[in-house]
Scaffold this motif. Structure first.
Motif, PDB file in Angstrom:
ATOM      1  N   PHE A  51       0.833  -1.206   0.000  1.00  0.00           N
ATOM      2  CA  PHE A  51       0.000   0.000   0.000  1.00  0.00           C
ATOM      3  C   PHE A  51       0.865   1.253   0.000  1.00  0.00           C
ATOM      4  CE2 PHE A  51      -2.254   3.285   2.529  1.00  0.00           C
ATOM      5  CZ  PHE A  51      -3.279   3.561   1.624  1.00  0.00           C
ATOM      6  N   LEU A  52       1.889   1.269   0.857  1.00  0.00           N
ATOM      7  CA  LEU A  52       2.767   2.439   0.930  1.00  0.00           C
ATOM      8  C   LEU A  52       3.497   2.678  -0.388  1.00  0.00           C
ATOM      9  CD1 LEU A  52       4.249   2.009   4.522  1.00  0.00           C
ATOM     10  CD2 LEU A  52       2.388   3.525   3.791  1.00  0.00           C
ATOM     11  N   ILE A  53       3.927   1.607  -1.055  1.00  0.00           N
ATOM     12  CA  ILE A  53       4.569   1.762  -2.360  1.00  0.00           C
ATOM     13  C   ILE A  53       3.626   2.464  -3.331  1.00  0.00           C
ATOM     14  CG2 ILE A  53       5.289   0.478  -4.425  1.00  0.00           C
ATOM     15  CD1 ILE A  53       6.612  -1.550  -2.666  1.00  0.00           C
ATOM     16  N   CYS A  54       2.360   2.100  -3.257  1.00  0.00           N
ATOM     17  CA  CYS A  54       1.376   2.663  -4.184  1.00  0.00           C
ATOM     18  C   CYS A  54       1.111   4.144  -3.942  1.00  0.00           C
ATOM     19  CB  CYS A  54       0.063   1.891  -4.090  1.00  0.00           C
ATOM     20  SG  CYS A  54       0.157   0.228  -4.755  1.00  0.00           S
ATOM     21  N   ILE A  55       1.246   4.595  -2.719  1.00  0.00           N
ATOM     22  CA  ILE A  55       0.885   5.991  -2.419  1.00  0.00           C
ATOM     23  C   ILE A  55       2.081   6.913  -2.207  1.00  0.00           C
ATOM     24  CG2 ILE A  55      -1.339   5.268  -1.468  1.00  0.00           C
ATOM     25  CD1 ILE A  55      -0.149   5.951   1.345  1.00  0.00           C
ATOM     26  N   ALA A  56       3.259   6.349  -1.980  1.00  0.00           N
ATOM     27  CA  ALA A  56       4.438   7.176  -1.710  1.00  0.00           C
ATOM     28  C   ALA A  56       4.923   7.853  -2.992  1.00  0.00           C
ATOM     29  CB  ALA A  56       5.552   6.334  -1.104  1.00  0.00           C
ATOM     30  N   THR A  61      11.788   0.730   0.742  1.00  0.00           N
ATOM     31  CA  THR A  61      12.491  -0.541   0.950  1.00  0.00           C
ATOM     32  C   THR A  61      11.848  -1.291   2.105  1.00  0.00           C
ATOM     33  OG1 THR A  61      14.600   0.302   0.134  1.00  0.00           O
ATOM     34  CG2 THR A  61      14.715  -1.560   1.621  1.00  0.00           C
ATOM     35  N   PRO A  62      11.583  -2.586   1.920  1.00  0.00           N
ATOM     36  CA  PRO A  62      10.951  -3.365   2.987  1.00  0.00           C
ATOM     37  C   PRO A  62      11.950  -3.831   4.034  1.00  0.00           C
ATOM     38  CG  PRO A  62      11.390  -4.786   1.130  1.00  0.00           C
ATOM     39  CD  PRO A  62      11.804  -3.389   0.708  1.00  0.00           C
ATOM     40  N   SER A  63      11.420  -4.252   5.168  1.00  0.00           N
ATOM     41  CA  SER A  63      12.238  -4.974   6.139  1.00  0.00           C
ATOM     42  C   SER A  63      12.568  -6.323   5.529  1.00  0.00           C
ATOM     43  CB  SER A  63      11.470  -5.159   7.444  1.00  0.00           C
ATOM     44  OG  SER A  63      10.392  -6.061   7.250  1.00  0.00           O
ATOM     45  N   ASP A  64      13.498  -7.051   6.127  1.00  0.00           N
ATOM     46  CA  ASP A  64      13.830  -8.371   5.605  1.00  0.00           C
ATOM     47  C   ASP A  64      12.632  -9.309   5.705  1.00  0.00           C
ATOM     48  OD1 ASP A  64      15.917 -10.321   4.598  1.00  0.00           O
ATOM     49  OD2 ASP A  64      15.173 -11.332   6.393  1.00  0.00           O
ATOM     50  N   ASN A  92       1.614  -2.419 -11.969  1.00  0.00           N
ATOM     51  CA  ASN A  92       2.652  -3.382 -11.622  1.00  0.00           C
ATOM     52  C   ASN A  92       3.585  -2.815 -10.566  1.00  0.00           C
ATOM     53  OD1 ASN A  92       1.711  -5.253 -13.449  1.00  0.00           O
ATOM     54  ND2 ASN A  92       3.185  -4.742 -15.031  1.00  0.00           N
ATOM     55  N   ILE A  93       3.966  -3.664  -9.640  1.00  0.00           N
ATOM     56  CA  ILE A  93       4.971  -3.326  -8.627  1.00  0.00           C
ATOM     57  C   ILE A  93       6.134  -4.278  -8.868  1.00  0.00           C
ATOM     58  CG2 ILE A  93       5.523  -3.172  -6.170  1.00  0.00           C
ATOM     59  CD1 ILE A  93       3.354  -1.199  -6.974  1.00  0.00           C
ATOM     60  N   ASN A  94       7.233  -3.755  -9.387  1.00  0.00           N
ATOM     61  CA  ASN A  94       8.403  -4.576  -9.679  1.00  0.00           C
ATOM     62  C   ASN A  94       9.323  -4.650  -8.465  1.00  0.00           C
ATOM     63  OD1 ASN A  94       7.898  -5.225 -12.502  1.00  0.00           O
ATOM     64  ND2 ASN A  94       8.128  -3.030 -12.830  1.00  0.00           N
TER      65      ASN A  94
END
Length: 166
Positions: A51-56, A61-64, A92-94
């Motif tokens: 969700f954050l990727i879509c709105i930022a 970068t994610p946690s491990d 798409n989210i690559n």
């Protein structure tokens, strides 16, 4: 679609058939040696990250732990590309690997800090530290190797004290 509508869709998103005998959460738990409860929490944090990727307005970068859920979801290709990206997100989210080197370390460290900042602003709470550890742990203390535990023993190393009191 509004951000609230998108978040509602993602909150209810499931990978594959949740009623199958060995579902996504089962596999996430087994492959990472996590409890079911922790795996469920990681999956919820993964959905928050997507969700954050879509709105930022900048890369994140994610946690491990979240990255492990992402990697596994990518193996469920129809679920990832069709059901999530196309049908749920509408884009798409690559996922791209690091190119290595200090500049990449600095870049991902910066993106990780921004991810946690956006998380706080959007969800109005700190990300859980057991899933989103501090940067020095995320980028400094993680060193994993895939090991077959049916044929190998894994024994935790004891902590060694390098500083002696004088």
């Amino acid at each position: 679609m509004t951000n609230n509508q998108l978040w509602e869709k993602l909150k209810h998103f499931e990978v594959g058939d949740p009623n199958s005998e060995f579902n996504f959460i089962d596999r996430l738990a087994r492959e990472n040696d996590w409890s079911m409860e922790f795996s469920i929490r990681v999956f919820e944090e993964y959905k928050k990250f997507i969700f954050l990727i879509c709105i930022a307005e900048h890369p994140l970068t994610p946690s491990d732990q979240v990255d492990q859920a992402w990697h596994l979801h990518l193996l469920y290709t129809e679920s990832y590309w069709q059901e999530m990206c196309k049908d749920t997100l509408g884009k798409n989210i690559n996922h791209g690997p690091t190119k290595g080197g200090q500049s990449e370390k600095d870049k991902y460290n910066d993106w990780y800090a921004k991810t946690k900042e956006v998380y706080r602003n959007v969800f109005e709470t700190d990300p859980p530290e057991d899933i989103w550890p501090p940067s020095h742990i995320r980028f400094g203390q993680l060193n994993f190797t895939r090991v077959n535990r049916h044929t190998n023993w894994v024994i935790k190393k004891p902590k060694l004290f390098t500083k002696w009191k004088r």
